[in-house]
Motif scaffolding. Structure first.
Motif, PDB file in Angstrom:
ATOM      1  N   MET A 257       0.834  -1.191   0.000  1.00 46.61           N
ATOM      2  CA  MET A 257       0.000   0.000   0.000  1.00 46.61           C
ATOM      3  C   MET A 257       0.879   1.256   0.000  1.00 46.61           C
ATOM      4  O   MET A 257       1.908   1.317   0.662  1.00 46.61           O
ATOM      5  N   ALA A 258       0.398   2.282  -0.660  1.00 50.05           N
ATOM      6  CA  ALA A 258       1.077   3.563  -0.618  1.00 50.05           C
ATOM      7  C   ALA A 258       0.536   4.374   0.541  1.00 50.05           C
ATOM      8  O   ALA A 258      -0.446   4.038   1.174  1.00 50.05           O
TER       9      ALA A 258
ATOM     10  N   THR B 260      -0.078   3.720   5.396  1.00 49.56           N
ATOM     11  CA  THR B 260      -0.567   2.448   5.911  1.00 49.56           C
ATOM     12  C   THR B 260       0.306   1.853   6.996  1.00 49.56           C
ATOM     13  O   THR B 260      -0.140   0.985   7.736  1.00 49.56           O
TER      14      THR B 260
ATOM     15  N   THR C 120      -9.692  -6.405   2.630  1.00 52.54           N
ATOM     16  CA  THR C 120      -8.425  -5.768   2.965  1.00 52.54           C
ATOM     17  C   THR C 120      -8.647  -4.536   3.833  1.00 52.54           C
ATOM     18  O   THR C 120      -7.982  -4.338   4.851  1.00 52.54           O
TER      19      THR C 120
ATOM     20  N   ARG D 183      -2.501  -0.795 -10.609  1.00 54.65           N
ATOM     21  CA  ARG D 183      -2.337  -1.242  -9.222  1.00 54.65           C
ATOM     22  C   ARG D 183      -2.075  -0.068  -8.289  1.00 54.65           C
ATOM     23  O   ARG D 183      -2.592  -0.001  -7.171  1.00 54.65           O
ATOM     24  N   ALA D 184      -1.266   0.869  -8.761  1.00 52.21           N
ATOM     25  CA  ALA D 184      -0.959   2.041  -7.932  1.00 52.21           C
ATOM     26  C   ALA D 184      -2.189   2.918  -7.729  1.00 52.21           C
ATOM     27  O   ALA D 184      -2.380   3.490  -6.648  1.00 52.21           O
TER      28      ALA D 184
ATOM     29  N   ASN E 292      -4.213   1.456  -5.021  1.00 56.95           N
ATOM     30  CA  ASN E 292      -3.612   1.776  -3.732  1.00 56.95           C
ATOM     31  C   ASN E 292      -3.925   3.196  -3.290  1.00 56.95           C
ATOM     32  O   ASN E 292      -4.173   3.452  -2.115  1.00 56.95           O
TER      33      ASN E 292
ATOM     34  N   THR F  37      -6.002   3.351   0.076  1.00 56.40           N
ATOM     35  CA  THR F  37      -5.336   4.011   1.195  1.00 56.40           C
ATOM     36  C   THR F  37      -6.063   5.297   1.558  1.00 56.40           C
ATOM     37  O   THR F  37      -6.222   5.629   2.738  1.00 56.40           O
TER      38      THR F  37
END
Length: 377
Positions: A1-2, A5, A85, A253-254, A257, A261
C-alpha cells in the motif's frame, strides 16, 4: 500500500460490528458448529442462483468485446477482495464486510446500468420504480428458494440492512418494503465501506479493460487525471524497458492503492472521537476518501464517462439489446401464461407488472437475448 498504511494498527477496532449485537434472522435457526452467522450469510450468497447469474451480466463491456474483460461476477470478487483488505486493516468485521461485498450487485438486471434505467422507466408507467438494491433485498428475502424451513436465504438483519443501505441513507417515510431497516440511522461502518470499495474497484477495472479495448490513449489520460500522469511518469522511470501494457498494469495497481489508502485514511480521520457502534449509526457517514483520493476518483469517473461509458462502442453494444426490453415486458404483460409456472406461483401475491419486472431483472444477458429471439421480439 502507498501512503500512511504503516500507521494502521486496526485503528477503528472499537467501531467493529460485534456479532453478539446482531439482531438475528427473520426465521430463527440453530447456530452452526464452526461457522458464525456472517460466515453462513456469505456462503448462502455464494451458493445462490442470483450470484451465479452475475457471470453472464455485463459490467461495462459485453462479451462481444473480449472474454478477458470483467463481468458482474468478477467485478464482485474484486470488490470483495478490496473490502476484506480495508476491513482487516481498520479492525472491522471482515466476515460481515465480505458478505455485504458479495451481495452488493446481485440485484442488477441484464445489461448493466442501461438495463436498470430501462426497467425503471417501464415501471414508472405503473407509478412504481425499479432499483437494484431493493431488488437484491427481494431476491434474498423471497426469490431464492433453497430451504424447506423458510423462504429466501434468511440472512441476518445486518446483512439485509447493508444490502439496501450500503450506497444510500433511508429516511423516515421511505418505501414500505424498507421501513423495517432503521430509516434515519446510518448502517454499521462495514456497510458504509462497500460503496467506496466498489468505486475503487470499478474505476481501476474499467480503466484497465478500456485500455485493453483500445479506447484509452495514454496522452488523454495524462491530461485528464493528475494522479495517472504522476504514476505514469514514475512507471516510465522505474521500468524503461517494459511494454506499455505492463506499465499500465503497474499504474492501475498504484491507482487502486491511492484510492484504498485514501479510503482508510479518510475514514480514520472522519471517525474522530466516535466511541462505539451507536455513535456510528447516529453520525453522518464516516466512510470517506481523503481529498487527494476523492479528486483522483472524480477525475477517473469523469474520464471514463466521456471516453468509455458514453462511447458509441459501449453504448451500441448494450442499447440494441435494451431496446428489446420494452417489447419483452409488454409481451409478458399480454401473455403472463408464458411466464414459468413455478415463478407465477411464487410471485402470485405481486401485481403483474412487478412479476414481469422481477422476472426480466433476474435474467442474464444471454438468457434475455435467447428469450427475445425465441419469441420473435
Amino acid at each position: 500500500m502507498a501512503g500512511g498504511t504503516e500507521g494502521f494498527r486496526q485503528p477503528l477496532a472499537h467501531l467493529r460490528f460485534p456479532l453478539e449485537r446482531a439482531r438475528g434472522r427473520r426465521y430463527p435457526e440453530f447456530s452452526h458448529p464452526y461457522r458464525n452467522d456472517f460466515q453462513r450469510d456469505r456462503d448462502r450468497i455464494v451458493h445462490a442462483r442470483a450470484f451465479r447469474r452475475l457471470e453472464d451480466k455485463t459490467q461495462v463491456f459485453s462479451s462481444s468485446f473480449s472474454d478477458h474483460f470483467r463481468n458482474r461476477l468478477t467485478h464482485t470478487l474484486e470488490v470483495s477482495q478490496i473490502s476484506r483488505t480495508v476491513a482487516a486493516a481498520l479492525g472491522l468485521n471482515t466476515d460481515f464486510t465480505e458478505a455485504l461485498a458479495l451481495a452488493h450487485d446481485i440485484g442488477h438486471p441484464p445489461f448493466a446500468h442501461s438495463g436498470e434505467v430501462e426497467l425503471n422507466r417501464l415501471m414508472q408507467r405503473f407509478g412504481e420504480r425499479f432499483e437494484h438494491n431493493t431488488h437484491a433485498l427481494r431476491i434474498v428475502e423471497s426469490f431464492e428458494t433453497r430451504y424447506a424451513r423458510f423462504p429466501g436465504l434468511n440472512l441476518t438483519f445486518e446483512v439485509r440492512e447493508g444490502i439496501v443501505k450500503h450506497s444510500r441513507d433511508l429516511e423516515p417515510g421511505c418505501d414500505p418494503l424498507l421501513a423495517g431497516y432503521l430509516p434515519g440511522f446510518r448502517p454499521p461502518l462495514e456497510a458504509q465501506l462497500i460503496d467506496l470499495c466498489d468505486e475503487a474497484a470499478y474505476n481501476a477495472a474499467d480503466f484497465d479493460d478500456a485500455f485493453d479495448a483500445g479506447m484509452i490513449r495514454i496522452e488523454d489520460a495524462q491530461a485528464a487525471i493528475g494522479k495517472f500522469a504522476e504514476l505514469w511518469d514514475d512507471a516510465e522511470g522505474m521500468f524503461p524497458g517494459a511494454s506499455e501494457r505492463i506499465r499500465m498494469h503497474e499504474v492501475v495497481r498504484a491507482l487502486i492503492n491511492v484510492m484504498v489508502t485514501g479510503l482508510m485514511d479518510g475514514t480514520v480521520a472522519a471517525a474522530g472521537s466516535l466511541a462505539d457502534l451507536d455513535a456510528v449509526r447516529s453520525a453522518p457517514r464516516i466512510a470517506v476518501l481523503t481529498p487527494e483520493a476523492a479528486q483522483c476518483s472524480r477525475e477517473m469517473k469523469a474520464f471514463l464517462r466521456s471516453h468509455v461509458y458514453l462511447s458509441k462502442e459501449v453504448r451500441g453494444a448494450t442499447e440494441a439489446a435494451v431496446r428489446r426490453m420494452e417489447g419483452l415486458f409488454d409481451f409478458f404483460m399480454d401473455r403472463p401464461d408464458v411466464l414459468p409456472e413455478a415463478y407465477r406461483e411464487q410471485a402470485a401475491a405481486e401485481p403483474l407488472h412487478r412479476q414481469v419486472c422481477d422476472y426480466i431483472a433476474g435474467m442474464t444477458d444471454g438468457f434475455f437475448l435467447r428469450t427475445c429471439d425465441q419469441l420473435g421480439l
